[in-house]
Design an enzyme around this catalytic site. Sequence first.
Site, PDB file in Angstrom:
ATOM      1  N   HIS A 224     -13.782 -21.284 -42.101  1.00  0.00           N
ATOM      2  CA  HIS A 224     -15.080 -20.133 -41.040  1.00  0.00           C
ATOM      3  C   HIS A 224     -16.117 -19.429 -41.793  1.00  0.00           C
ATOM      4  O   HIS A 224     -15.510 -19.179 -42.656  1.00  0.00           O
ATOM      5  CB  HIS A 224     -13.891 -19.538 -40.514  1.00  0.00           C
ATOM      6  CG  HIS A 224     -14.255 -19.087 -39.377  1.00  0.00           C
ATOM      7  ND1 HIS A 224     -14.963 -17.738 -39.401  1.00  0.00           N
ATOM      8  CD2 HIS A 224     -14.240 -19.298 -37.652  1.00  0.00           C
ATOM      9  CE1 HIS A 224     -16.211 -17.480 -38.540  1.00  0.00           C
ATOM     10  NE2 HIS A 224     -15.017 -18.567 -37.313  1.00  0.00           N
TER      11      HIS A 224
ATOM     12  N   ASP B 140      -9.778 -23.654 -32.855  1.00  0.00           N
ATOM     13  CA  ASP B 140     -10.279 -25.106 -32.614  1.00  0.00           C
ATOM     14  C   ASP B 140      -8.781 -25.923 -33.747  1.00  0.00           C
ATOM     15  O   ASP B 140      -9.098 -26.921 -33.284  1.00  0.00           O
ATOM     16  CB  ASP B 140     -11.053 -25.887 -33.152  1.00  0.00           C
ATOM     17  CG  ASP B 140     -12.430 -25.070 -32.308  1.00  0.00           C
ATOM     18  OD1 ASP B 140     -12.479 -24.636 -31.442  1.00  0.00           O
ATOM     19  OD2 ASP B 140     -13.237 -25.261 -33.199  1.00  0.00           O
TER      20      ASP B 140
END
Length: 428
Positions: free
Chosen positions: A305, A362
């Site tokens: 991320h 996700d």
Amino acid sequence: MTKVAKIELEGQTHEFPIIEGSEGEKAIDISKLRGTTGHITLDNGFANTGSCRSAITFLNGEQGILRYRGYPIEQLSERSRFMEVSYLLGYGELPNTIQLKNYERKVANLATLPHGICKMLDHFPKNAHPMGVASSVTSALSSFYPDLLNPNLSDEDIDRCMAQMLAQTKIIISYFYRRTQGLDPIGSNPELGYAADFLNMMFAGGDYVTDPEISKALDVLLILHADHEQNCSASTVRVVGSSLANVFASVSGGINALWGQLHGGANQAVLEMLNEIKDGGGDHKKYIQKAKDKNDSFRLMGFGHRVYKSFDPRAKIIKGACDTILTRLGVKDPLLDIAKGLEEEALRDEYFKSRNLYPNVDFYSGIIYQALGIPTNMFTAMFVLGRIPGWLAQWKEMRTSDFTKIARPRQIYTGYTQREFIDLSNRN
Ligand code: ACO
């Protein structure tokens, strides 16, 4: 006394104010940098650039903190509902009972699509990607609401935009899904609550009954996706909206930005990756090696991320929800074991540890969507459903803030310097 940062350039010292946020985040305000020094900043992927001042979402990637309007995501996902969170994001405070009721009624009253939009949805190919459909149809809504194209919207109009988009997105996604299944679309029943109504619009028929625990689980997923400050899609919504383009164009831009697999599209890519590993015999270690190989473009989808460098708090909650939902539905999904195996292996591996690569939102969400019966190519559209209130809150804040200017970055030009035109007949 205002704190300043000093920049020394070509023998001259220039001072720029330091801005501090409510959580102690610091920024050097370089708004006057080019005017006073002739220089700009170059910041690949805007990794160090603050594009706005925002009071909506706070995120601390080092400590794994995510708060909407000051409320921790852990508390919101456990104790509130998606409609409360939508209100909170859009209006800044948790609603009381009456405010929530009025808000839900407003959204319910706008839960229809113009006939022309239904006709459009009827004519997309059944195998069209739901993200392309969602962005086109959202953009096309602008044709049906000319009163909302006005660049000087009243507060009332802004409220309507937000409630209407929340109501209509739910219908667009479920309507298109039913068309792909050869089923007649069914209308919204807001009495059911947002998540249960959506599941009902997707799956009603035969012996389908909405299970309150499953609706609650979907509601939690929507809350976890509701906002994430200045990510790629929220920034796109703000950039498009900063030209005073209408709300439909702005949100449609956000949907397109979310589609990519480095952003929201990762949830579809994760499931495809897990299936590939399963079909290849379940050797997840091979994929860890591929992800580490700099000559291989493969990346471990659902990992890493831009901002989170310890863990993604949303992923932690989703991983727990995954176990609960699969147990509740009596589903034994081998993909969950592969995902857990991949995670364990990666978290032990120096490559992932040294780069602070952890599962993101996700990584596990697709396994839940699959258990709910949602087709893989619709996963990112599910993300849209959750993210709508965040995009709208960002859009509203951008439209109502004195700080907003049209988004227009600069560049460092690397092309030819001026050269003389050559007539066609003289070119080799
Ligand atoms: N697998 C393998 N290596 C990775 C991964 C990954 N998933 N993610 C990052 N890395 C490596 C990079 O190769 C790079 O290594 P290097 O320093 O040796 O060159 C290092 O980690 C830093 O990565 P960057 O790409 O510079 O990080 P950035 O902040 O630009 O990208 C991103 C973040 C796009 C999320 C990235 O981690 C990624 O591609 N992840 C996979 C896709 C994904 O899951 N996206 C969803 C993010 S969550 C969301 O948007 C909703």
